[in-house]
Design an enzyme around this catalytic site. Structure first.
Site, short mmCIF file in Angstrom:
data_model
loop_
_atom_site.label_atom_id
_atom_site.label_comp_id
_atom_site.label_asym_id
_atom_site.label_seq_id
_atom_site.Cartn_x
_atom_site.Cartn_y
_atom_site.Cartn_z
N GLY A 47 -7.21 -59.80 41.68
CA GLY A 47 -7.29 -58.53 40.98
C GLY A 47 -5.92 -58.16 40.48
N GLN A 49 0.93 -52.73 37.80
CA GLN A 49 1.61 -53.97 38.19
C GLN A 49 2.21 -54.71 37.01
OE1 GLN A 49 -1.88 -55.42 40.75
NE2 GLN A 49 -0.07 -56.30 41.75
N HIS A 79 -7.90 -52.21 47.03
CA HIS A 79 -6.48 -52.57 46.85
C HIS A 79 -6.02 -52.20 45.43
CE1 HIS A 79 -3.11 -55.65 47.45
NE2 HIS A 79 -3.04 -55.36 46.16
N GLU A 80 -6.85 -52.51 44.43
CA GLU A 80 -6.44 -52.26 43.04
C GLU A 80 -6.43 -50.76 42.72
OE1 GLU A 80 -5.02 -54.64 41.80
OE2 GLU A 80 -5.89 -56.19 43.06
N HIS A 114 -3.38 -49.18 43.86
CA HIS A 114 -2.24 -49.34 42.94
C HIS A 114 -2.18 -48.19 41.93
CE1 HIS A 114 -0.28 -53.11 43.90
NE2 HIS A 114 -1.41 -53.80 43.89
N CYS A 164 -0.64 -59.56 47.60
CA CYS A 164 -0.47 -58.76 46.39
C CYS A 164 0.52 -59.49 45.48
CB CYS A 164 0.07 -57.38 46.76
SG CYS A 164 0.33 -56.30 45.34
N LEU A 165 0.19 -59.59 44.20
CA LEU A 165 1.08 -60.28 43.27
C LEU A 165 2.42 -59.56 43.12
CD1 LEU A 165 -1.47 -61.37 40.53
CD2 LEU A 165 -0.53 -62.73 42.41
#
Ligand code: NI
Length: 167
Positions: free
Chosen positions: A47, A52, A134-135, A138, A92-93
Site C-alpha cells: 500500500g 509518502q 496503516h495507509e 498515514h 512501511c516504505l
C-alpha cells in the site's frame, strides 16, 4: 511510468494531517494515483499513501485480494467491526529495513471515492484490513511505530529470524 521519491521517517509531511480531496476526478489526481501504484509495485509494497510521496492529500492505493488492479481510494474512511485488536507484523516504505508488531482491527468496512468521484465501499479482513488501517494512518500523520504497544518488537528485517526468540 514515473517512479516517485518516497519520504522517509523524519520528513514532516509524514507527521501532517493530509487535506481532503475536493474533486477526485481531477486529471492530476489520476496521474498521481497511477504513479503511486507504479512506485508501490516497484518497491514491493502492499500500500502507499499520498503523503509518502510528498503530497499531503487524502489518497491511498493498496493491493487488494481478489482484485486485478490495486484499490484507489480518495478520502477513505474506515469503520472497524467490534472485534478485539490482533497483533501482526508491519513494514512501511517510509521506514525501510524495519518491521514491527502492531495491534489492528482484524475486520472493517471501508468507504471512499474512486477517481470518477463514485462512492466505493467494501469490507476487508486480515492483512488487507491491516494495510488499509496503516495507509489511512498515514493520512493522519501517524506512522506504525506510534501504534506499537511494545517497541521491543521493532526489529530490522535482517534480524526477523530472532523474532520468535524474544525473551
Ligand atoms: Ni507506511
Amino acid at each position: 511510468m514515473t517512479l516517485l521519491k518516497i519520504a522517509l521517517m523524519g520528513h514532516p509531511v509524514l507527521l501532517t494531517r493530509a487535506a481532503p480531496v475536493a474533486d477526485p476526478r481531477e486529471p492530476d489526481l489520476r496521474r498521481l494515483a497511477e504513479a503511486m501504484i507504479a512506485t508501490m509495485l516497484d518497491a514491493d509494497g502492499a500500500g502507499l499513501a499520498a503523503p509518502q510521496v510528498h503530497v499531503s492529500r487524502r489518497l491511498i492505493v493498496a493491493c487488494a485480494p481478489e482484485r486485478d488492479a490495486p484499490l484507489v481510494l480518495a478520502n477513505p474512511e474506515l469503520e472497524p467491526f467490534a472485534d478485539p485488536a490482533e497483533d501482526g507484523w508491519e513494514g512501511c516504505l517510509s521506514i525501510p529495513g524495519l518491521r514491527g508488531v502492531v495491534p489492528r482491527a482484524p475486520r472493517l468496512r471501508y468507504r471512499g471515492q474512486d477517481l470518477d468521484g463514485k462512492l466505493v465501499t467494501g469490507e476487508a479482513e486480515g492483512f488487507f484490513a491491516r494495510v488499509l488501517q496503516h495507509e489511512v494512518d498515514h493520512l493522519d500523520g501517524v506512522l506504525y511505530p506510534m501504534r506499537m504497544s511494545d517497541l521491543g518488537r521493532l526489529t530490522f528485517l535482517s534480524e526477523m529470524k530472532h523474532a520468535a526468540e524474544k525473551p
